[in-house]
Write a protein that holds these residues in place. Structure first.
Motif, PDB file in Angstrom:
ATOM      1  N   TYR A 222       0.858  -1.097  -0.036  1.00  0.00           N
ATOM      2  CA  TYR A 222       0.026  -0.029   0.041  1.00  0.00           C
ATOM      3  C   TYR A 222       0.911   1.212  -0.090  1.00  0.00           C
ATOM      4  CZ  TYR A 222      -3.832   3.601   1.357  1.00  0.00           C
ATOM      5  OH  TYR A 222      -4.476   4.358   1.676  1.00  0.00           O
TER       6      TYR A 222
ATOM      7  N   ILE B 221      -3.282   4.003  -2.181  1.00  0.00           N
ATOM      8  CA  ILE B 221      -3.466   2.705  -3.303  1.00  0.00           C
ATOM      9  C   ILE B 221      -3.047   1.560  -2.798  1.00  0.00           C
ATOM     10  CG2 ILE B 221      -3.216   1.849  -5.771  1.00  0.00           C
ATOM     11  CD1 ILE B 221      -4.884   4.328  -5.681  1.00  0.00           C
TER      12      ILE B 221
ATOM     13  N   VAL C  44      -1.896  -2.320  -4.063  1.00  0.00           N
ATOM     14  CA  VAL C  44      -1.190  -2.775  -5.540  1.00  0.00           C
ATOM     15  C   VAL C  44      -0.901  -4.033  -5.172  1.00  0.00           C
ATOM     16  CG1 VAL C  44       0.471  -2.634  -7.282  1.00  0.00           C
ATOM     17  CG2 VAL C  44      -0.213  -0.715  -5.961  1.00  0.00           C
TER      18      VAL C  44
ATOM     19  N   THR D  46      -4.731  -2.620  -9.062  1.00  0.00           N
ATOM     20  CA  THR D  46      -4.832  -1.480  -8.061  1.00  0.00           C
ATOM     21  C   THR D  46      -5.938  -1.526  -7.591  1.00  0.00           C
ATOM     22  OG1 THR D  46      -5.049   0.246  -9.796  1.00  0.00           O
ATOM     23  CG2 THR D  46      -2.932  -0.372  -9.296  1.00  0.00           C
TER      24      THR D  46
END
Length: 196
Positions: free
Chosen positions: A177, A181, A183, A193
């Motif tokens: 993170y 976001i 990922v 994402t």
């Protein structure tokens, strides 16, 4: 993250995970390898008490916790210098571990999720999936675990989990993170994402 310097680890074993806590770096890997460093220039080999692969390591609440695929949890309360093997209570392989919101969460084979407040006593949780879970992280007030066939499960407390599957047959192996976001990455180059 742009310019890198090679360091001498003192081992030829595969190193599979690294974490930082209490002013020390600790890395773990093949054949129970554990190395510690406070300056990154020199690494000390530590006795982990196992010859199993230590797949993932994390730090929280003054404790380093590493998991191996053979259902065991290994803890260190003293900056990674001495280690104790703990029985996780799981009969399934463990592949990932993270710390957040005051608890450790470990994930693994067939939807296995375990939690612990002290890294010593572990409790099995219902994960809302039977898919293998490979990695877990904590950020933005939630745990997110990922695994086979695009499986994603989330929890605000590590105890109650909800499946958030993404439609793909790809395995998801890593999650982090940053910059608001989540990922996740996986097989055949997949990157997903999520802002939530």
């Amino acid at each position: 993250g742009i310019t890198w310097t090679s360091r001498t680890s003192g081992t030829s074993n595969y190193l599979t995970s690294v974490t930082y806590g209490n002013n020390i770096f600790v890395t773990s890997g093949q054949s129970g390898t554990v190395l510690t460093s406070s300056n990154l220039n020199s690494w000390d080999n530590r006795t982990s008490g196992t010859t199993n692969l230590l797949r993932t390591i994390t730090y929280g609440n003054g404790i380093f916790v590493a998991v191996d695929p053979l259902t065991k949890v290994h803890t260190s309360l003293d900056n990674g210098t001495s280690w104790t093997t703990r029985n996780s209570g799981s009969s399934y392989d463990l592949w990932g571990v993270s710390y957040g919101n005051g608890i450790f969460v470990s994930v693994g084979y067939s939807g296995t999720i375990l939690t612990s407040s002290d890294g010593i006593t572990w409790t099995s949780r219902t994960s809302d999936t039977s898919k293998n879970l490979h990695a877990v992280t904590y950020a933005s007030s939630k745990f997110v675990a990922v695994g086979d066939d695009g499986t994603t499960v989330t929890s605000s407390d590590g105890i109650t989990w909800t499946s958030r599957s993404y439609s793909t047959s790809k395995e998801l192996y890593g999650i982090t993170y940053g910059n608001s976001i989540f990922v996740t990455t996986g097989s055949t180059g997949i990157i997903l994402t999520s802002s939530d």
